[in-house]
Design an enzyme around this catalytic site. Structure first.
Site, PDB file in Angstrom:
ATOM      1  N   CYS A   1      16.658  32.000  61.308  1.00 53.58           N
ATOM      2  CA  CYS A   1      15.916  33.356  61.415  1.00 53.58           C
ATOM      3  C   CYS A   1      16.479  34.210  60.265  1.00 53.58           C
ATOM      4  CB  CYS A   1      16.259  34.132  62.858  1.00 53.58           C
ATOM      5  SG  CYS A   1      15.508  33.156  64.269  1.00 53.58           S
TER       6      CYS A   1
ATOM      7  N   GLU B   1       5.516  31.034  55.464  1.00 48.83           N
ATOM      8  CA  GLU B   1       6.297  29.804  56.218  1.00 48.83           C
ATOM      9  C   GLU B   1       5.921  29.841  57.593  1.00 48.83           C
ATOM     10  OE1 GLU B   1       9.768  28.602  53.128  1.00 48.83           O
ATOM     11  OE2 GLU B   1      10.036  30.230  54.348  1.00 48.83           O
TER      12      GLU B   1
END
Length: 344
Positions: free
Chosen positions: A337, A91
């Protein structure tokens, strides 16, 4: 094996294409077209058809395959899943920066590995284990494909996606050079950030080679024993060793070191944590980036407002270094994150 035209720096391509009769000027044109458009340069009067025929025979321009794309309705972050040399998806995230009127731009958060071997307790990517390293072209093409999709210019790249960049450092540095070269994507090297959990040989290489890219070290806990419980990499690369490497890096570059602190409620946001951090960095100019933990399992939670404010006050009192809170967006689509797991 065919020469992958978007997998090499300018100098590497000049050397690799010379036996085919390609002069340096043409090699640079080939790199620019291959990296930015995924094609060879269009025919031109000053380009030999014979030479280009040899180039077509001996080279290739691989491109990433789109696997998925999701846009956050909350903050406009965009998560992309790609496939490259292997079947496993990985990703990237497009991060819109729209706060400056008249200067909209985006940052691309790229992956350097599929999965991650470090196993940080609060990171979903770390729970995957390591599948494989990405090649430089797979990293570069993440930026290219995101740039093709987003309406804003790309103002920077952060190596903060899946993987530990310094465990794939040759390919990461090659990709960063291609991204920043005039015949690559011409992104300012100072706008490229490499993040690490504290891999000592990689930090020492940064100190020796002094690349222009920003270096960020994910610290999260200043007590080595407690850090090891959260970040097992502490066993292989103890805090004392990578702090020595950071001092060498600062001595070589005179750059202020950025330490990332993933805030976990009740774990690392107390006054005692601030004092331990102050003791750790007393002789090193640092900047502290605070970021909320993202854990869909619910085991780890970010601090509430009162806890956050008290921790920031303690940092200012004890550390005396610049403190910034970094926004981690895209949480609603699994793009924040620590949330990237290669989902399709």
């Amino acid at each position: 094996m065919a020469i992958r035209l978007n997998n090499h720096t300018t100098a590497e391509l000049v050397a690799a294409l010379a036996p085919l009769g390609v002069k340096p000027g043409l090699a640079r044109r080939i790199q620019m077209s291959a990296v930015r458009r995924g094609t060879l340069p269009a025919p031109a009067p000053d380009i030999s058809p014979r030479v280009m025929a040899r180039v077509r025979e001996e080279t290739s321009i691989p491109r990433l395959e789109w696997a998925a794309r999701r846009v956050s309705p909350v903050d406009g972050f965009v998560k992309y899943a790609f496939r490259g040399d292997g079947p496993e998806p990985f990703e990237a995230v497009g991060i819109p920066l729209l706060h400056r009127a008249g200067d909209p731009k985006a940052i691309v958060c790229v992956s350097s590995q599929v999965g991650c071997a470090l196993g940080c307790a609060f990171c979903a990517t770390g729970r995957m284990g390591l599948r494989r390293n990405l090649a430089a072209w797979e990293i570069v093409d993440q930026v290219v494909r995101v740039a093709e999709d987003l309406p804003h210019r790309i103002g920077g790249v952060v190596f903060m996606g899946m993987g530990e960049p310094m465990l794939n450092l040759d390919e990461v540095l090659r990709a960063a050079r291609i991204l920043s070269e005039p015949c690559g994507l011409a992104i300012d090297g100072k706008s490229i950030t490499v993040c690490t959990a504290g891999i000592v040989p990689g930090i020492r290489r940064f100190a020796a080679e002094r690349p222009p890219y920003r270096l960020v070290v994910s610290l999260t806990q200043a007590d080595p024993a407690r850090r090891r419980a959260l970040m097992p990499v502490e066993a292989a690369h103890p805090t004392a060793e990578w702090m020595d490497a950071l001092r060498a890096y600062h001595a070589a570059t005179r750059r202020r070191v950025t330490l990332a602190w993933t805030m976990i409620a009740g774990e690392n946001t107390g006054a005692a944590d601030a004092r331990r951090l102050a003791d750790l960095v007393r002789d090193l100019p640092v900047k502290i980036d605070l970021i909320d933990v993202n854990d869909p399992t619910g085991r780890f939670r970010p601090p509430d407002r009162a806890e956050l404010d008290a921790f920031r006050d303690a940092l200012r009192a004890h550390v005396g270094a610049p403190v910034a809170r970094r926004y981690s967006g895209g949480g609603d689509i699994g793009a924040a994150c620590g949330m990237l797991v290669g989902t399709v």
